[in-house]
Design a protein around this motif. Structure first.
Motif, PDB file in Angstrom:
ATOM      1  N   TYR A 130      -6.358   5.837  -4.346  1.00 43.32           N
ATOM      2  CA  TYR A 130      -7.174   5.403  -3.210  1.00 43.32           C
ATOM      3  C   TYR A 130      -8.570   5.998  -3.282  1.00 43.32           C
ATOM      4  O   TYR A 130      -9.555   5.319  -3.024  1.00 43.32           O
ATOM      5  N   GLN A 131      -8.650   7.279  -3.645  1.00 42.57           N
ATOM      6  CA  GLN A 131      -9.973   7.908  -3.713  1.00 42.57           C
ATOM      7  C   GLN A 131     -10.867   7.237  -4.743  1.00 42.57           C
ATOM      8  O   GLN A 131     -12.057   7.022  -4.516  1.00 42.57           O
TER       9      GLN A 131
ATOM     10  N   GLY B 170     -15.397   5.909   7.281  1.00 42.47           N
ATOM     11  CA  GLY B 170     -14.864   4.554   7.148  1.00 42.47           C
ATOM     12  C   GLY B 170     -13.770   4.521   6.096  1.00 42.47           C
ATOM     13  O   GLY B 170     -12.675   3.990   6.319  1.00 42.47           O
ATOM     14  N   ALA B 171     -14.034   5.111   4.946  1.00 44.31           N
ATOM     15  CA  ALA B 171     -13.056   5.123   3.867  1.00 44.31           C
ATOM     16  C   ALA B 171     -11.849   5.982   4.237  1.00 44.31           C
ATOM     17  O   ALA B 171     -10.719   5.694   3.838  1.00 44.31           O
ATOM     18  N   ALA B 172     -12.081   7.045   5.023  1.00 49.87           N
ATOM     19  CA  ALA B 172     -10.979   7.927   5.406  1.00 49.87           C
ATOM     20  C   ALA B 172     -10.016   7.233   6.378  1.00 49.87           C
ATOM     21  O   ALA B 172      -8.810   7.454   6.345  1.00 49.87           O
TER      22      ALA B 172
ATOM     23  N   MET C 130       0.820  -1.210   0.000  1.00 56.85           N
ATOM     24  CA  MET C 130       0.000   0.000   0.000  1.00 56.85           C
ATOM     25  C   MET C 130       0.850   1.254   0.000  1.00 56.85           C
ATOM     26  O   MET C 130       0.326   2.345  -0.181  1.00 56.85           O
TER      27      MET C 130
ATOM     28  N   ARG D  80      -2.493   8.272   8.550  1.00 59.99           N
ATOM     29  CA  ARG D  80      -2.573   8.010   7.114  1.00 59.99           C
ATOM     30  C   ARG D  80      -3.681   8.891   6.559  1.00 59.99           C
ATOM     31  O   ARG D  80      -4.761   8.957   7.113  1.00 59.99           O
ATOM     32  N   ASP D  81      -3.391   9.575   5.482  1.00 56.98           N
ATOM     33  CA  ASP D  81      -4.386  10.476   4.901  1.00 56.98           C
ATOM     34  C   ASP D  81      -4.281  10.398   3.392  1.00 56.98           C
ATOM     35  O   ASP D  81      -3.301  10.854   2.807  1.00 56.98           O
ATOM     36  N   TYR D  82      -5.282   9.789   2.796  1.00 55.79           N
ATOM     37  CA  TYR D  82      -5.266   9.661   1.344  1.00 55.79           C
ATOM     38  C   TYR D  82      -6.193  10.675   0.679  1.00 55.79           C
ATOM     39  O   TYR D  82      -6.728  10.437  -0.399  1.00 55.79           O
ATOM     40  N   GLY D  83      -6.401  11.779   1.366  1.00 52.42           N
ATOM     41  CA  GLY D  83      -7.106  12.892   0.727  1.00 52.42           C
ATOM     42  C   GLY D  83      -8.607  12.766   0.675  1.00 52.42           C
ATOM     43  O   GLY D  83      -9.261  13.468  -0.091  1.00 52.42           O
ATOM     44  N   ILE D  84      -9.191  11.879   1.509  1.00 52.57           N
ATOM     45  CA  ILE D  84     -10.651  11.811   1.557  1.00 52.57           C
ATOM     46  C   ILE D  84     -11.160  13.026   2.336  1.00 52.57           C
ATOM     47  O   ILE D  84     -10.707  13.299   3.447  1.00 52.57           O
TER      48      ILE D  84
ATOM     49  N   ALA E 252     -11.835   3.912  -3.213  1.00 52.52           N
ATOM     50  CA  ALA E 252     -12.824   4.030  -2.136  1.00 52.52           C
ATOM     51  C   ALA E 252     -14.207   4.341  -2.717  1.00 52.52           C
ATOM     52  O   ALA E 252     -15.224   3.878  -2.212  1.00 52.52           O
TER      53      ALA E 252
ATOM     54  N   ASN F 228     -18.153  10.016   5.121  1.00 51.39           N
ATOM     55  CA  ASN F 228     -17.611   8.712   4.751  1.00 51.39           C
ATOM     56  C   ASN F 228     -16.313   8.463   5.515  1.00 51.39           C
ATOM     57  O   ASN F 228     -15.242   8.318   4.940  1.00 51.39           O
TER      58      ASN F 228
ATOM     59  N   VAL G 171      -5.185  -0.384   8.010  1.00 49.18           N
ATOM     60  CA  VAL G 171      -4.378  -1.340   7.250  1.00 49.18           C
ATOM     61  C   VAL G 171      -2.901  -1.169   7.589  1.00 49.18           C
ATOM     62  O   VAL G 171      -2.180  -2.144   7.820  1.00 49.18           O
ATOM     63  N   ASP G 172      -2.466   0.081   7.667  1.00 48.10           N
ATOM     64  CA  ASP G 172      -1.071   0.370   7.971  1.00 48.10           C
ATOM     65  C   ASP G 172      -0.671  -0.200   9.345  1.00 48.10           C
ATOM     66  O   ASP G 172       0.376  -0.824   9.497  1.00 48.10           O
TER      67      ASP G 172
ATOM     68  N   ALA H  18      -9.752   3.761   6.927  1.00 48.06           N
ATOM     69  CA  ALA H  18      -9.340   2.397   6.595  1.00 48.06           C
ATOM     70  C   ALA H  18      -7.841   2.258   6.302  1.00 48.06           C
ATOM     71  O   ALA H  18      -7.208   1.318   6.784  1.00 48.06           O
ATOM     72  N   PRO H  19      -7.225   3.187   5.540  1.00 49.10           N
ATOM     73  CA  PRO H  19      -5.788   3.013   5.268  1.00 49.10           C
ATOM     74  C   PRO H  19      -4.942   3.034   6.550  1.00 49.10           C
ATOM     75  O   PRO H  19      -3.937   2.318   6.643  1.00 49.10           O
TER      76      PRO H  19
ATOM     77  N   ASN I  69      -2.843   9.094  -3.544  1.00 45.21           N
ATOM     78  CA  ASN I  69      -4.124   9.601  -3.039  1.00 45.21           C
ATOM     79  C   ASN I  69      -5.234   9.399  -4.044  1.00 45.21           C
ATOM     80  O   ASN I  69      -6.328   8.988  -3.716  1.00 45.21           O
TER      81      ASN I  69
END
Lengths: 149, 118, 338
Positions: A9-10, C204-206, A1, C193-197, A13, C202, C212-213, C208-209, A6
């Motif tokens: 992933y978006q 849960g999606a924000a 991962m 962890r921040d994938y830009g959600i 998701a 939402n 996992v990490d 989840a990474p 980003n």
């Protein structure tokens, strides 16, 4: 991962989110919004029967609808209508009243100045700002375009 | 007859809002302001007037109608009193509803409490 | 020399602290859910006779702490530290509770990850020899969280399908230097962890990474596999977050489909109770752990459990300014015997 970007992933998701039931939501919005307008029409016709003129009827209908929206919010019913009807409950003027009363009563514990009165327009304020602001622009534009005549 | 047109037109306007809610990330507050502005513009270019005459409450009860009477009031004010009328007209035509919202909003907030949700 | 560290991120306790008392208090809706019989107290009214929802939340936390201490057969003055946090601005529920409890207090903000964050810190304090007894606690309240993070209660907005229902409740855990278990044996603290959600409906999606990490690092550091656990349970990822975690872990070569679930799914009947994607809130993992998981460990249904509370560390200001949601997850291993 670690090499997931980003954007990837978006996108990923987004795929995991189930789609809302557009048809069901739209039918509910249609039914609730239509019913609210129907009630408005009944009030409107009733006021005409009392012999008011068009302007007074329009204002009177709006006032009564605002009252009904406020009352149903205070009784804890309007949020249930909103939950069921979505935009059907938000877009009519009763929804405008709902947003005012809901915000105001929520903040009563913070007092009557900074709580109720100040919070009253947290959601409805933008409606007045953009509505009144743009109406003035419309009035001025009208003057500019008709100035030559 | 006007009951049916009010129901259908009002319902359809709300369906448009619902589709926007479901397909975009706009909040209800965004939708209300957007619809209001559409009402102002449609009122200003004269498109909303025939709709309001046809559907009556179906067109005036949705927030679009609020926008419509704002711009209609501003134009009428401008016609009658010039610049001063352009400033005052919109608010004048919607003063009843706005004042009612303030008064009823205040009274009802004072006498009722938010209820626990389940 | 940090002799208690193993691998990159994990701590292995040399004198694992025991969990000697827990408590869980929930609101009426949570009491209607499938876990009802596990909770110590189900409130009839979520205001609990208080004048505001905020006061009710503080009361729940205070009573939960007292009850956990009582369940551990101790008195408040035996406890050396209180470590707690909640969702409200400036963690007022915890601080007003600490005012009433009157013992040395560390306030945390870990959003919904607070339960395992406080347990991790409490366990380190005890293993380090700085305290004999520590109480870890957190609380959340649907009505106080809703008005702070979303809309007023009576506002007629529809909740999105991805939105989660904040649990009304409070949970507390008493950790002790001595005891016969269950023990906290490992912790793997999370990193953000921040994938830009940016969609706050939402979460849960924000988050989840981050989950996992933390899981990946935990398995790598400890050498455990998912099958070494009887239960792996995350905090409040909900239906969507759980699906993402299973899927992403699968891609990394770990099969979680057998024994992994989420407190936010466990606590409500997600079909019957109209909670959309599940539950959330500090109290979500707190009451599910202190009620359901702990009691099942005592019954030996589970012998080794990984509890991982998950937090979304945004604020209303940051989300209005368009900032994305930083997620975090802290994992704690609890074993019946060592």
């Amino acid at each position: 991962m670690d090499n997931l970007t980003n954007k990837e992933y978006q996108e990923y998701a987004k795929k995991k989110v189930p789609k809302p039931n557009y048809l069901k939501n739209s039918i509910r919005a249609f039914f609730v919004g239509g019913t609210i307008c129907l009630i408005g029409q009944i009030i409107r016709n009733g006021l005409f029967r009392f012999g008011f003129d068009e302007k007074a009827v329009a204002t009177g209908t709006a006032i009564i609808m605002v009252f009904l929206g406020s009352l149903l919010t205070g009784l804890g019913i309007y949020d249930k209508i909103g939950k069921f009807g979505g935009a059907g409950a938000t877009i009519p003027i009763t929804g405008f009243a709902n947003s005012i009363v809901a915000s105001a009563m929520e903040y009563k514990r913070e007092g009557y100045i900074f709580g109720v009165a100040a919070r009253m327009f947290t959601i409805a304020g933008p409606v007045l700002v953009y509505g009144i602001g743009s109406s003035i622009v419309v009035g001025i534009l009208y003057l500019i375009f008709t100035a030559g005549r | 007859m006007e009951y049916i047109t009010a129901f259908i037109v009002g319902g359809l306007i709300c369906v448009v809002g619902q589709i926007l809610l479901d397909t975009t990330s706009l909040t209800p507050a965004h939708i209300i302001v957007t619809f209001l502005m559409i009402g102002v513009v449609l009122g200003a270019i004269g498109v909303y007037e025939p709709i309001a005459e046809f559907a009556e409450a179906g067109a005036t009860i949705p927030i679009l109608g609020f926008g419509y009477s704002l711009s209609k009031g501003a134009i009428e004010g401008a016609k009658a009193k010039g610049v001063i009328g352009a400033f005052a007209g919109g608010l004048e035509s919607t003063a009843g509803a706005t004042a009612a919202a303030v008064l009823f909003g205040y009274i009802i907030s004072v006498v009722s409490y938010p209820k626990s949700k389940s | 020399m940090a002799i208690k560290r193993i691998g990159n991120r994990t701590i292995k306790f040399q004198n694992p602290p025991s969990i000697i008392g827990t408590s869980s208090i929930v609101g009426p809706k949570e009491g209607d859910g499938p876990l009802r019989s596990y909770f110590d107290l189900v409130l009839e009214y979520d205001t609990w006779g208080q004048k505001s929802f905020e006061k009710a939340e503080a009361k729940m936390q205070e009573e939960a702490i007292k009850l956990a201490i009582k369940n551990a057969n101790l008195s408040v003055n035996d406890i050396h530290f209180l470590i707690s946090g909640d969702l409200l601005s400036q963690i007022i529920s915890s601080s007003y509770t600490a005012r009433e409890i009157g013992i040395p207090y560390f306030g945390l903000y870990g959003a919904c990850s607070t339960m395992t964050e406080s347990m991790s810190l409490g366990a380190m304090i005890i293993d380090g020899g700085f305290a004999d007894y520590v109480v870890c606690a957190t609380s959340s309240h649907f009505s106080s969280a809703e008005r702070q993070f979303r809309f007023p209660l009576e506002y007629g907005a529809q909740r999105k399908f991805t939105s989660q229902w904040t649990v009304t409740g409070a949970g507390a855990t008493v950790l002790s230097a001595k005891g016969e278990g269950p023990y906290i044996t490992y912790i793997t603290p999370g990193r953000i962890r921040d994938y830009g959600i940016t969609d706050t409906s939402n979460m849960g999606a924000a988050m989840a990474p981050a989950a996992v990490d933390t899981l990946l690092n935990h398995f790598k550091d400890t050498g455990f596999t998912p099958m070494d656990y009887d239960l792996i349970i995350s905090g409040d990822l909900g239906l969507i977050g759980r699906r993402i975690v299973i899927d992403m872990m699968q891609k990394e070569g770990y099969d979680l489909s057998e024994n992994y679930t989420d407190c936010g799914i466990k606590i409500f009947d997600t079909v019957e109770q109209d909670v959309h994607a599940g539950a959330s809130g500090c109290a979500c993992s707190a009451v599910v752990f202190n009620g359901y998981v702990y009691k099942e460990i005592l019954k030996s249904t589970f012998n080794r459990v990984l509890v991982m509370s998950t937090g979304a560390l945004h604020s209303t200001t940051s989300s209005l300014q368009g900032e994305s949601i930083p997620g975090i997850a802290h994992a704690v291993t609890i074993e019946k015997s060592i």
